[in-house]
Motif scaffolding. Structure first.
Motif, PDB file in Angstrom:
ATOM      1  N   ARG A  20       0.839  -1.193   0.000  1.00  0.00           N
ATOM      2  CA  ARG A  20       0.000   0.000   0.000  1.00  0.00           C
ATOM      3  C   ARG A  20       0.875   1.244   0.000  1.00  0.00           C
ATOM      4  O   ARG A  20       1.915   1.283   0.651  1.00  0.00           O
ATOM      5  N   SER A  21       0.447   2.239  -0.704  1.00  0.00           N
ATOM      6  CA  SER A  21       1.146   3.511  -0.681  1.00  0.00           C
ATOM      7  C   SER A  21       0.855   4.225   0.632  1.00  0.00           C
ATOM      8  O   SER A  21      -0.056   3.851   1.386  1.00  0.00           O
ATOM      9  N   ARG A  22       1.650   5.252   0.928  1.00  0.00           N
ATOM     10  CA  ARG A  22       1.448   5.993   2.174  1.00  0.00           C
ATOM     11  C   ARG A  22       0.069   6.637   2.208  1.00  0.00           C
ATOM     12  O   ARG A  22      -0.594   6.650   3.260  1.00  0.00           O
ATOM     13  N   PHE A  23      -0.377   7.139   1.084  1.00  0.00           N
ATOM     14  CA  PHE A  23      -1.705   7.762   1.035  1.00  0.00           C
ATOM     15  C   PHE A  23      -2.795   6.726   1.314  1.00  0.00           C
ATOM     16  O   PHE A  23      -3.782   7.016   2.001  1.00  0.00           O
ATOM     17  N   LEU A  27      -5.488   6.764   4.255  1.00  0.00           N
ATOM     18  CA  LEU A  27      -6.913   6.659   3.939  1.00  0.00           C
ATOM     19  C   LEU A  27      -7.548   5.508   4.706  1.00  0.00           C
ATOM     20  O   LEU A  27      -8.691   5.615   5.170  1.00  0.00           O
ATOM     21  N   ARG A  28      -6.802   4.423   4.853  1.00  0.00           N
ATOM     22  CA  ARG A  28      -7.326   3.273   5.588  1.00  0.00           C
ATOM     23  C   ARG A  28      -7.549   3.618   7.067  1.00  0.00           C
ATOM     24  O   ARG A  28      -8.535   3.191   7.683  1.00  0.00           O
ATOM     25  N   ASP A  29      -6.640   4.408   7.643  1.00  0.00           N
ATOM     26  CA  ASP A  29      -6.730   4.769   9.065  1.00  0.00           C
ATOM     27  C   ASP A  29      -7.208   6.201   9.245  1.00  0.00           C
ATOM     28  O   ASP A  29      -6.804   6.886  10.189  1.00  0.00           O
ATOM     29  N   LYS A  30      -8.081   6.649   8.355  1.00  0.00           N
ATOM     30  CA  LYS A  30      -8.488   8.068   8.366  1.00  0.00           C
ATOM     31  C   LYS A  30      -9.151   8.482   9.675  1.00  0.00           C
ATOM     32  O   LYS A  30      -8.977   9.613  10.145  1.00  0.00           O
ATOM     33  N   TRP A  31      -9.905   7.572  10.297  1.00  0.00           N
ATOM     34  CA  TRP A  31     -10.601   7.952  11.534  1.00  0.00           C
ATOM     35  C   TRP A  31      -9.613   8.103  12.692  1.00  0.00           C
ATOM     36  O   TRP A  31      -9.820   8.937  13.580  1.00  0.00           O
ATOM     37  N   LEU A  36      -6.561  12.248  15.953  1.00  0.00           N
ATOM     38  CA  LEU A  36      -5.270  12.867  16.259  1.00  0.00           C
ATOM     39  C   LEU A  36      -5.260  14.361  15.950  1.00  0.00           C
ATOM     40  O   LEU A  36      -4.473  15.122  16.536  1.00  0.00           O
ATOM     41  N   LEU A  37      -6.140  14.800  15.064  1.00  0.00           N
ATOM     42  CA  LEU A  37      -6.115  16.177  14.558  1.00  0.00           C
ATOM     43  C   LEU A  37      -6.239  17.246  15.649  1.00  0.00           C
ATOM     44  O   LEU A  37      -5.476  18.219  15.637  1.00  0.00           O
ATOM     45  N   PRO A  38      -7.173  17.142  16.620  1.00  0.00           N
ATOM     46  CA  PRO A  38      -7.268  18.193  17.653  1.00  0.00           C
ATOM     47  C   PRO A  38      -5.966  18.372  18.439  1.00  0.00           C
ATOM     48  O   PRO A  38      -5.567  19.495  18.735  1.00  0.00           O
TER      49      PRO A  38
END
Length: 319
Positions: A20-23, A27-31, A36-38
Motif C-alpha cells: 500500500r502507498s502511504r496515502f 486513507l485506511r486509518d483516516k478515523w 489525532l487532529l485536535p
C-alpha cells in the motif's frame, strides 16, 4: 500420488499482498488520524508557533518598532543576566527547591500508590482515592488561603496548638527558614493524590500470578511489594523522572508568588517570579525572554542527559 500433490502445494509460491502507498495507509486509518487532529492543532497553535517568540531574547524589543523592526543585539541579554548579582541567588533558590521537590515530592505518589494498592476493601480504597484527588482540583489561590488560615500568627490553628504546647508561636508565613518546607508540603498535599493515577494504572497490569507465586514462596506483603510491585513500576518511574528533570528549573509562578512577602523574598525569588517582575512590571520583554530561554535550554540538556543515563543502565527512555 497424494504425496506429490502435497509437495507441489508446498512448492507453490505464496501470494504476497500488494504494498500500500502511504496515502492508502492514511486513507485506511483516516478515523484514527481524525482523532489525532485536535491534538496536532493544539500543539501547533500553543506550543510550536509561539516558539518564534524566543527571538525576542536576541533583540531590544520595542512594541512600537514591532517584532522585525527591533534592534538585534545577539547575546547581550544573556551576558547581562549571567553577570547580574541576582543570578546566583535565583539559581540557588530555584535549584534548592527543585532538589527538595525530587527528594520529597517525587517519591510521594509512588509511596501512596503502593499503599493504595495494598488496600483490599474496595469501598475504602475508592474513598481514600477520592479524598487524595480532591486537592488537585483546587487553585493555588485556595491552597494559599488555607495555608494562611492554618499558619498565621493571628489565630492560625497550627500556631494555636504550637503556642499551647510550647508557649510561643512560629512565623511560618514570614520566616525564611520555613518557606521551602511550606512550599514542598503544599505541593505534596495538592498533587500527590493525582500523581498516583499513572502508577495505579501501571499496577493494574501486573499479573496476579506473580503475587500468587510470591505467596507460595513464603513472601510477606513487604516482600511482595519490594520484589513484584516496585519492579513493575520501574519503567514508569524512570520515564516520569526524566520528564520531571525537564522541568527542573520550573517551580511554578503562581504558588511562589502567592506565598512570597517582603520578609521571605530573599529565599523565595526564583526564575519564574523573576521573569514576571522583569517582563511584566518593568517591561523588559527581551531580557525576561532570555531568562526563560535559559531555563528551557537547561531543561532540554537535563532530559537528554537523563535519557542517556537511563539507557546506559538498561532502562527504557522516552526516545
Amino acid at each position: 500420488m497424494s504425496r506429490l500433490k502435497g509437495e507441489s502445494a508446498l512448492q507453490a509460491p505464496l501470494k504476497v499482498p500488494p504494498k500500500r502507498s502511504r496515502f492508502q495507509k492514511i486513507l485506511r486509518d483516516k478515523w484514527m488520524y481524525l482523532l489525532l487532529l485536535p491534538g496536532v492543532i493544539y500543539f501547533l497553535l500553543f506550543k510550536i508557533l509561539p516558539m518564534w517568540g524566543v527571538l525576542l531574547a536576541f533583540q531590544n524589543y520595542s512594541p512600537f518598532l514591532g517584532f522585525w523592526g527591533s534592534e538585534w543585539v545577539g547575546f547581550e541579554h544573556f551576558q547581562r543576566f549571567f553577570s547580574d548579582p541576582d543570578f546566583v541567588r535565583l539559581m540557588r533558590n530555584t535549584v534548592i527547591l527543585a532538589i527538595y521537590d525530587l527528594i520529597f515530592f517525587f517519591p510521594a505518589p509512588i509511596i501512596l500508590a503502593l499503599l493504595l494498592n495494598e488496600v483490599r476493601i474496595s469501598i475504602y480504597k475508592r474513598t481514600i482515592q477520592t479524598l487524595v484527588y480532591v486537592p488537585h482540583f483546587m487553585s493555588w489561590v485556595i491552597i494559599a488561603s488555607i495555608s494562611y488560615v492554618f499558619l498565621t500568627t493571628s489565630g492560625g490553628i497550627i500556631n494555636v496548638l504550637v503556642e499551647r504546647f510550647t508557649g510561643s508561636q512560629i512565623s511560618f508565613l514570614s520566616h525564611p527558614d520555613w518557606f521551602r518546607p511550606m512550599i514542598i508540603a503544599q505541593i505534596i498535599w495538592k498533587e500527590s493524590g493525582w500523581g498516583t493515577v499513572i502508577f495505579l494504572a501501571a499496577l493494574a497490569g501486573v499479573s496476579q500470578e506473580q503475587y500468587e507465586a510470591a505467596i507460595v514462596d513464603g513472601a510477606g506483603r513487604f516482600r511482595r511489594m519490594w520484589h513484584v510491585t516496585l519492579p513493575a513500576l520501574r519503567s514508569t518511574i524512570v520515564i516520569l523522572l526524566i520528564l520531571r528533570l525537564g522541568n527542573f528549573l520550573d517551580q511554578g509562578f503562581q504558588q511562589i508568588y502567592l506565598m512570597t512577602n517582603s520578609l521571605n523574598r530573599d529565599v523565595a525569588d526564583v526564575f519564574d517570579t523573576y521573569v514576571y517582575f522583569m517582563g511584566i512590571t518593568q517591561g523588559a520583554f527581551s531580557y525576561s525572554t532570555a531568562v526563560g530561554l535559559f531555563k528551557a535550554v537547561v531543561g532540554i540538556i537535563l532530559i537528554f542527559g537523563a535519557n542517556h543515563l537511563a539507557k546506559r543502565f538498561g532502562q527504557g527512555g522516552i526516545f
